[in-house]
Write an enzyme that holds these catalytic residues in place. Structure first.
Site, PDB file in Angstrom:
ATOM      1  N   ASP A   1      42.477  42.185  26.842  1.00  0.00           N
ATOM      2  CA  ASP A   1      43.434  42.378  25.753  1.00  0.00           C
ATOM      3  C   ASP A   1      44.234  41.089  25.528  1.00  0.00           C
ATOM      4  O   ASP A   1      44.304  40.576  24.412  1.00  0.00           O
ATOM      5  CB  ASP A   1      44.360  43.570  26.031  1.00  0.00           C
ATOM      6  CG  ASP A   1      45.059  43.501  27.387  1.00  0.00           C
ATOM      7  OD1 ASP A   1      44.753  42.599  28.201  1.00  0.00           O
ATOM      8  OD2 ASP A   1      45.924  44.362  27.650  1.00  0.00           O
TER       9      ASP A   1
ATOM     10  N   ASP B   1      47.333  35.689  29.503  1.00  0.00           N
ATOM     11  CA  ASP B   1      48.720  35.219  29.505  1.00  0.00           C
ATOM     12  C   ASP B   1      48.801  34.015  30.468  1.00  0.00           C
ATOM     13  O   ASP B   1      48.481  32.893  30.089  1.00  0.00           O
ATOM     14  CB  ASP B   1      49.586  36.404  29.941  1.00  0.00           C
ATOM     15  CG  ASP B   1      51.067  36.159  29.886  1.00  0.00           C
ATOM     16  OD1 ASP B   1      51.481  35.133  29.320  1.00  0.00           O
ATOM     17  OD2 ASP B   1      51.841  36.983  30.413  1.00  0.00           O
TER      18      ASP B   1
ATOM     19  N   THR C   1      44.986  36.630  36.166  1.00  0.00           N
ATOM     20  CA  THR C   1      44.083  37.784  36.238  1.00  0.00           C
ATOM     21  C   THR C   1      42.653  37.356  35.920  1.00  0.00           C
ATOM     22  O   THR C   1      41.711  37.688  36.645  1.00  0.00           O
ATOM     23  CB  THR C   1      44.519  38.864  35.231  1.00  0.00           C
ATOM     24  OG1 THR C   1      45.890  39.158  35.442  1.00  0.00           O
ATOM     25  CG2 THR C   1      43.692  40.116  35.354  1.00  0.00           C
TER      26      THR C   1
ATOM     27  N   LYS D   1      47.881  34.032  24.833  1.00  0.00           N
ATOM     28  CA  LYS D   1      49.208  33.394  24.895  1.00  0.00           C
ATOM     29  C   LYS D   1      49.014  32.047  25.583  1.00  0.00           C
ATOM     30  O   LYS D   1      49.450  31.845  26.720  1.00  0.00           O
ATOM     31  CB  LYS D   1      50.184  34.260  25.690  1.00  0.00           C
ATOM     32  CG  LYS D   1      50.569  35.582  25.034  1.00  0.00           C
ATOM     33  CD  LYS D   1      51.655  36.279  25.839  1.00  0.00           C
ATOM     34  CE  LYS D   1      52.002  37.645  25.294  1.00  0.00           C
ATOM     35  NZ  LYS D   1      52.964  38.377  26.128  1.00  0.00           N
TER      36      LYS D   1
ATOM     37  N   ARG E   1      50.192  52.703  23.561  1.00  0.00           N
ATOM     38  CA  ARG E   1      48.834  52.164  23.478  1.00  0.00           C
ATOM     39  C   ARG E   1      48.112  52.638  22.220  1.00  0.00           C
ATOM     40  O   ARG E   1      47.272  51.930  21.679  1.00  0.00           O
ATOM     41  CB  ARG E   1      48.001  52.617  24.685  1.00  0.00           C
ATOM     42  CG  ARG E   1      48.388  51.972  25.994  1.00  0.00           C
ATOM     43  CD  ARG E   1      47.315  52.271  27.042  1.00  0.00           C
ATOM     44  NE  ARG E   1      47.791  52.069  28.394  1.00  0.00           N
ATOM     45  CZ  ARG E   1      47.838  50.903  29.021  1.00  0.00           C
ATOM     46  NH1 ARG E   1      47.461  49.813  28.394  1.00  0.00           N
ATOM     47  NH2 ARG E   1      48.269  50.813  30.264  1.00  0.00           N
TER      48      ARG E   1
HETATM   49  P1  IMP Z   1      47.858  37.242  33.148  1.00  0.00           P
HETATM   50  O1  IMP Z   1      46.993  36.417  32.235  1.00  0.00           O
HETATM   51  O2  IMP Z   1      47.297  37.357  34.539  1.00  0.00           O
HETATM   52  O3  IMP Z   1      49.273  36.719  33.186  1.00  0.00           O
HETATM   53  O4  IMP Z   1      47.979  38.728  32.671  1.00  0.00           O
HETATM   54  C1  IMP Z   1      47.467  39.227  31.504  1.00  0.00           C
HETATM   55  C2  IMP Z   1      47.784  40.708  31.481  1.00  0.00           C
HETATM   56  O5  IMP Z   1      49.202  40.914  31.402  1.00  0.00           O
HETATM   57  C3  IMP Z   1      47.223  41.363  30.235  1.00  0.00           C
HETATM   58  O6  IMP Z   1      45.891  41.814  30.438  1.00  0.00           O
HETATM   59  C4  IMP Z   1      48.196  42.501  30.014  1.00  0.00           C
HETATM   60  O7  IMP Z   1      47.822  43.625  30.783  1.00  0.00           O
HETATM   61  C5  IMP Z   1      49.503  41.972  30.522  1.00  0.00           C
HETATM   62  N1  IMP Z   1      50.317  41.455  29.403  1.00  0.00           N
HETATM   63  C6  IMP Z   1      50.639  40.168  29.152  1.00  0.00           C
HETATM   64  N2  IMP Z   1      51.380  40.064  28.038  1.00  0.00           N
HETATM   65  C7  IMP Z   1      51.537  41.329  27.559  1.00  0.00           C
HETATM   66  C8  IMP Z   1      52.186  41.867  26.395  1.00  0.00           C
HETATM   67  O8  IMP Z   1      52.789  41.151  25.567  1.00  0.00           O
HETATM   68  N3  IMP Z   1      52.103  43.208  26.220  1.00  0.00           N
HETATM   69  C9  IMP Z   1      51.453  44.034  27.093  1.00  0.00           C
HETATM   70  N4  IMP Z   1      50.818  43.564  28.191  1.00  0.00           N
HETATM   71  C10 IMP Z   1      50.860  42.214  28.427  1.00  0.00           C
END
Ligand code: IMP
Length: 207
Positions: free
Chosen positions: A112, A115, A119, A143, A177
């Site tokens: 989705d 960020d 992950t 992002k 959601r």
């Molecule tokens: P990262 O890239 O490991 O920091 O995490 C990404 C995950 O953080 C995504 O798959 C979402 O589950 C969650 N996430 C990051 N930003 C948002 C947001 O703006 N809304 C909802 N979930 C988010």
């Protein structure tokens, strides 16, 4: 992003609105169709159908639309991960694993949002150990400005600024959601105080 004249959640005149329509469903559909076309093109001559892996739960709506936008057969599977921070380090672990053996298969991670990239980095490493034929990632939202770890993302729906979004699969504390559009939350602290705050606006009751 898709600024639209919407009513604020709070009735009091002059109070700043708590949310904004960010990307409407038409724009989402259009972009998902385009990415479906890219994946069709990429895998149309592949020896076996690609396996699209949705990361639960945020990417389920995206997966459902994406896989139907593809003009070739594709398999789907699901993974769930949990992440938690301890001693300044973020730990990620798999809490639901795949049903497919991906050895020798073309695999597409369906995210989705990417960020920080933590992950996805973990997921890629874990899946690469299983020796797929190829591994690519498609994310609805990127992002990119918040990236901590550089990680390849081959297909991106929308590159977005550092805003918190809900809807189209994305949640705040498990809510919102199933809102068909994507909304940005302007004051996350306010929402944390009152997690139901957006319900009347996103799900107005039928008159
Ligand atoms: P990262 O890239 O490991 O920091 O995490 C990404 C995950 O953080 C995504 O798959 C979402 O589950 C969650 N996430 C990051 N930003 C948002 C947001 O703006 N809304 C909802 N979930 C988010």
């Amino acid at each position: 992003m898709a600024g639209k004249d919407e009513q604020p959640v709070t009735e009091a005149a002059g109070e700043s609105r708590a949310y904004e329509l960010f990307i409407g469903r038409e724009a989402l559909v259009e972009r998902v169709q385009a990415i479906g076309g890219e994946l069709t093109e990429r895998f149309k001559d592949a020896p076996e159908p690609p396996i699209l892996i949705a990361i639960l739960k945020g990417s389920t709506m995206f997966l459902a639309d994406l896989v139907r936008a593809m003009k070739i057969d594709a398999a789907i599977d699901f993974m769930a991960i949990s992440s938690y921070s301890s001693n300044e380090a973020t730990q990620v672990r798999i809490v639901k694993d795949l049903e497919h053996d991906i050895l020798g298969r073309d695999v597409v991670i369906v995210e989705d949002i990417v960020d920080t990239g933590l992950t996805l980095t973990y997921l890629r490493r874990s899946l690469m150990e299983r020796e797929p034929r190829s591994l690519r990632t498609v994310t609805l939202l990127d992002k990119s400005a918040r990236r901590i770890v550089p990680v390849p993302v081959e297909h991106i729906g929308f590159d977005i600024p550092d805003v918190f979004v809900v809807g189209y699969g994305m949640d705040f504390q498990g809510r919102y959601r199933n809102a068909p559009d994507l909304y940005s939350v302007k004051d996350l602290a306010r929402l944390a105080n009152d997690p139901l705050m957006l319900v009347p606006a996103l799900f107005p009751s039928v008159p």
